[in-house]
Design a protein around this motif. Structure first.
Motif, PDB file in Angstrom:
ATOM      1  N   ILE A 175       0.525  -0.915   0.123  1.00  0.00           N
ATOM      2  CA  ILE A 175      -0.432   0.007   0.216  1.00  0.00           C
ATOM      3  C   ILE A 175       0.740   1.300   0.139  1.00  0.00           C
ATOM      4  CG2 ILE A 175      -1.424   1.083   1.170  1.00  0.00           C
ATOM      5  CD1 ILE A 175      -2.734  -1.609   2.257  1.00  0.00           C
TER       6      ILE A 175
ATOM      7  N   LEU B 201       3.804   1.288  -1.036  1.00  0.00           N
ATOM      8  CA  LEU B 201       4.882   1.306  -2.202  1.00  0.00           C
ATOM      9  C   LEU B 201       3.923   1.411  -4.005  1.00  0.00           C
ATOM     10  CD1 LEU B 201       7.729  -0.230  -2.001  1.00  0.00           C
ATOM     11  CD2 LEU B 201       8.121   2.058  -2.377  1.00  0.00           C
ATOM     12  N   LYS B 202       2.606   1.690  -3.277  1.00  0.00           N
ATOM     13  CA  LYS B 202       1.962   1.068  -4.643  1.00  0.00           C
ATOM     14  C   LYS B 202       1.684   2.676  -5.932  1.00  0.00           C
ATOM     15  CE  LYS B 202      -2.960   2.226  -3.716  1.00  0.00           C
ATOM     16  NZ  LYS B 202      -4.383   1.676  -3.499  1.00  0.00           N
ATOM     17  N   SER B 203       1.711   3.727  -5.462  1.00  0.00           N
ATOM     18  CA  SER B 203       1.701   5.081  -5.743  1.00  0.00           C
ATOM     19  C   SER B 203       3.604   5.420  -6.503  1.00  0.00           C
ATOM     20  CB  SER B 203       1.948   6.433  -5.922  1.00  0.00           C
ATOM     21  OG  SER B 203       2.605   6.845  -4.217  1.00  0.00           O
TER      22      SER B 203
ATOM     23  N   HIS C 209       1.701   9.981   1.657  1.00  0.00           N
ATOM     24  CA  HIS C 209       0.859  10.349   0.501  1.00  0.00           C
ATOM     25  C   HIS C 209       0.092   9.567   0.555  1.00  0.00           C
ATOM     26  CE1 HIS C 209       3.854   6.915   0.996  1.00  0.00           C
ATOM     27  NE2 HIS C 209       3.039   6.305  -0.265  1.00  0.00           N
ATOM     28  N   LEU C 210      -0.720   8.846   1.234  1.00  0.00           N
ATOM     29  CA  LEU C 210      -1.227   7.734   1.225  1.00  0.00           C
ATOM     30  C   LEU C 210      -3.188   9.005   1.570  1.00  0.00           C
ATOM     31  CD1 LEU C 210      -0.294   4.907   2.883  1.00  0.00           C
ATOM     32  CD2 LEU C 210      -0.172   5.334   0.452  1.00  0.00           C
TER      33      LEU C 210
ATOM     34  N   ASP D 152      -6.761   4.739   2.020  1.00  0.00           N
ATOM     35  CA  ASP D 152      -5.462   4.046   2.143  1.00  0.00           C
ATOM     36  C   ASP D 152      -4.730   3.375   3.514  1.00  0.00           C
ATOM     37  OD1 ASP D 152      -5.554   3.130  -0.352  1.00  0.00           O
ATOM     38  OD2 ASP D 152      -4.628   5.175  -1.009  1.00  0.00           O
TER      39      ASP D 152
ATOM     40  N   MET E  84      -4.385   0.140   5.303  1.00  0.00           N
ATOM     41  CA  MET E  84      -2.870  -0.188   6.117  1.00  0.00           C
ATOM     42  C   MET E  84      -3.199  -0.616   7.186  1.00  0.00           C
ATOM     43  SD  MET E  84       0.310   2.168   5.989  1.00  0.00           S
ATOM     44  CE  MET E  84       0.841   1.879   4.542  1.00  0.00           C
TER      45      MET E  84
END
Lengths: 208, 288
Positions: A10, A12-14, B89-90, B94, B98
Motif C-alpha cells: 500500500i 509503495l503502490k504509487s 502520501h497516502l 489507504d 493499511m
C-alpha cells in the motif's frame, strides 16, 4: 507478517512505476553497451527497489507509527528482509526475461546464451548487498540512511566494472574449484542470516 | 486495578533525564499528564509504548509486561499523538486499509462514523491535512478498534476550541464503559480541569505528584497578599512565588499551613492546574 507485506504494498503502490522505470532505464543503458548487462540490470533494479521500500518507512519517521501497531520490531525487520528477497528475485528474473527477449528481437546485439547460474549469481550478489545495507539502515537515523544510500549507489557504479570483469574471468578460465562453488553460496547464506539477526538486535535496542 | 504500572523508569539523554519515575494509572479513569514543554511527558509515553527504550525500570500495561507482550498489549491500546507519523502520501482511505488488518477488533463502520463526525474526507491525503485534522484522524484510528486504554500525547495542542470541547465530550463518552482508561498528556491544563480524574505532574524529568484531581485542589492553595507579610522563612515555604512592587502571589502545598500563616491577612484561593504547573516549574521567587 502478511499485514506488514501488505502495508509495504500500500505504501509503495504509487511508486511501483519507479521500479519499472529503473528496469527500463538500466535495460536501455546496459543491454546495448555492456557485455555483463544481465547482472547490471538485475542487481541495480533490485537494489533500487530495496532502497525504495526501506526509505518509504523513514520519510516521515514512520517507524514511530509502525511501532504503535500490534507488531514488534522483529516482525518489522523480518517483513523488510522478505520484501527485499522478493524484489531481488523479481528484478533478477525480469532482467533474465528482458535479455532473453532482447536476444530474440535484436540478434545483432550478439548477446550470449545465459544459464540459470546467472540468476543465482545475481541473487547472491544482491543478498550480500542486503546483508551489509540492512543493519546500517536500521541503525542509522533518517539522515544517516540517506548517506548510506548514496554511498551504496556510488559503490555499485564504481565496483560494477571490476566485479563484471571478475565474473567474466571466473566463467572463462574455470579458476574456481567445485568446492568453492559450494562454499560461496553457503557463505552468502550465512552472511545473510547473520545480518538478519544483527539487524533485529540493533533495531530492537534503538530509540525511535 | 491499574491500567498502567510504571516502576523506576529512567532514561538519560546528554542534556536531559527522565529519572526514576514510578506511577500507577488507575483503570476506569482519565489521568492527565501535565508539565511544561520538554520535561519528559512525551519521553515517558514513548517509553510506555516501546518507541524509546528505557535505561532502567519496567512498564506493565493492562496487566502485561512491556515489551515482552507488546503485540497483545497494542491490540488493546489506542494511541493518539500530535506527531502524525502516518505515510503522508497516502489518502485517509489507504491509511485505514493499511492499519485495519492489524487489529482483531477493527470496526470499519465506527471509523467511518468518526470520519463523518470529524468532517474528514477519506479521499484526502494525509499530507493535505492540517495539524488539527491529523489529530482528528489519529483519534478516529485510535478509537476504532475497541481499545481499552487510550494513550494520548498532546492531543489538543493543534485543535481549535470548538473541536477541543467536542473531543473532550467524545472522551467522556468513551469513559461510559467503565473498563476504559485514558491517559492524556497536555500542557493545556484547562482541558484536564474539565475531564481528568487523576493528575500526574512531571517536571524536569521527575514525578512531582500523582493524585486525584480533587485532592490536588484541596491540598494546594494560592496566597495573594502584601509583600510586608513575607520574610525569608515564609518565602521558603512557598513552592513558587511571584513578587511585584505592590504584592505577592505564591503557591503553597498545604492549605492548613497557609491558613495558619496568613489567616485573614492574605487572600487564599484555589489554584488552577496551570497555577500549580507555573509555580512549581518556576520554583523560588520570581520578580515581575
Amino acid at each position: 507478517m502478511l499485514n506488514l507485506l501488505r502495508k509495504d504494498f500500500i505504501a509503495l503502490k504509487s511508486s511501483l512505476w519507479t521500479i519499472i522505470l529503473y528496469l527500463a532505464v538500466f535495460s536501455f543503458t546496459f543491454i546495448p553497451n555492456a557485455e555483463m548487462s544481465i547482472y547490471f540490470v538485475g542487481i541495480y533494479t533490485a537494489f533500487g527497489a530495496i532502497i525504495l521500500t526501506t526509505m518509504i518507512d523513514i520519510k516521515n519517521h514512520n517507524h514511530q507509527f509502525l511501532i504503535t501497531l500490534p507488531i514488534n520490531r522483529k516482525q518489522i525487520v523480518q517483513a523488510k528482509y522478505i520484501t527485499a528477497i522478493l524484489y531481488t528475485i523479481l528484478a533478477v528474473v525480469a532482467s533474465y526475461g528482458i535479455h532473453w527477449l532482447a536476444k530474440l528481437a535484436f540478434p545483432q546485439l550478439d548477446k550470449p546464451d545465459y544459464s540459470l547460474w546467472v540468476i543465482l549469481i545475481s541473487i547472491g550478489i544482491v543478498l550480500v548487498l542486503i546483508a551489509v545495507y540492512m543493519p546500517l539502515f536500521y541503525t542509522l537515523s533518517k539522515k544517516g540512511a540517506g548517506i548510506i544510500n548514496a554511498i551504496f549507489l556510488i559503490a555499485l557504479i564504481v565496483l560494477a566494472q571490476p566485479a563484471a570483469k571478475l565474473i567474466q574471468i571466473i566463467n572463462e578460465q574455470d579458476v574456481v574449484s567445485t568446492q568453492t562453488w559450494l562454499l560461496v553460496p553457503a557463505g552468502v547464506l550465512l552472511l545473510f542470516i547473520a545480518s538478519y539477526f544483527l539487524t533485529i538486535s540493533l533495531f530492537t535496542r534503538k530509540d525511535l | 486495578m491499574n491500567a498502567i504500572e510504571i516502576r523506576n523508569l529512567t532514561k538519560a539523554y546528554p542534556l536531559f533525564k527522565v529519572e526514576d519515575v514510578s506511577l500507577d494509572v488507575k483503570q476506569g479513569f482519565i489521568t492527565g499528564l501535565i508539565g511544561p514543554n520538554g520535561v519528559g511527558k512525551s519521553t515517558l509515553i514513548k517509553m510506555m509504548l516501546g518507541i524509546v527504550r528505557p535505561d532502567a525500570g519496567s512498564v506493565k500495561i493492562l496487566g502485561c509486561e512491556m515489551p515482552k507482550h507488546e503485540v497483545d498489549i497494542k491490540q488493546r491500546v489506542g494511541i493518539v499523538s500530535d506527531d502524525c507519523f502516518y505515510y503522508e502520501h497516502l489518502t485517509i482511505r489507504d491509511t485505514m486499509k493499511m492499519i485495519s488488518p492489524f487489529y482483531k477488533n477493527w470496526d470499519n463502520k465506527r471509523f467511518h462514523r468518526y470520519l463523518d463526525q470529524f468532517e474528514l474526507s477519506p479521499k484526502k491525503k494525509v499530507q493535505d491535512l492540517s495539524k488539527g485534522m491529523k489529530i482528528k484522524l489519529s483519534l478516529a484510528l485510535g478509537l476504532s478498534h475497541e481499545a481499552e486504554l487510550l494513550i494520548m500525547d498532546e492531543p489538543t495542542s493543534g485543535l481549535d476550541p470548538i473541536f477541543r470541547r467536542e473531543m473532550l465530550d467524545l472522551l467522556t463518552d468513551v469513559m461510559q464503559d467503565e473498563r476504559n482508561t485514558i491517559i492524556f498528556s497536555t500542557h493545556i491544563t484547562t482541558d484536564l480541569d474539565r475531564i481528568a480524574d487523576y493528575i500526574t505532574f512531571i517536571n524536569r524529568g521527575k514525578l512531582v505528584f500523582h493524585e486525584a484531581k480533587e485532592e490536588v485542589f484541596e491540598k494546594y492553595v494560592i496566597v495573594k497578599g502584601d509583600r510586608q507579610l513575607l520574610d525569608q522563612d515564609i518565602r521558603s515555604k512557598f513552592i513558587g512565588i511571584r513578587e511585584t512592587p505592590v504584592g505577592f502571589e505564591g503557591l503553597l502545598g498545604d492549605k492548613e499551613e497557609a491558613e495558619q500563616l496568613f489567616g485573614r491577612y492574605a487572600v487564599l484561593e484555589q489554584p488552577s492546574l496551570e497555577d500549580i504547573m507555573y509555580f512549581t516549574a518556576k520554583g523560588g521567587a520570581v520578580h515581575a
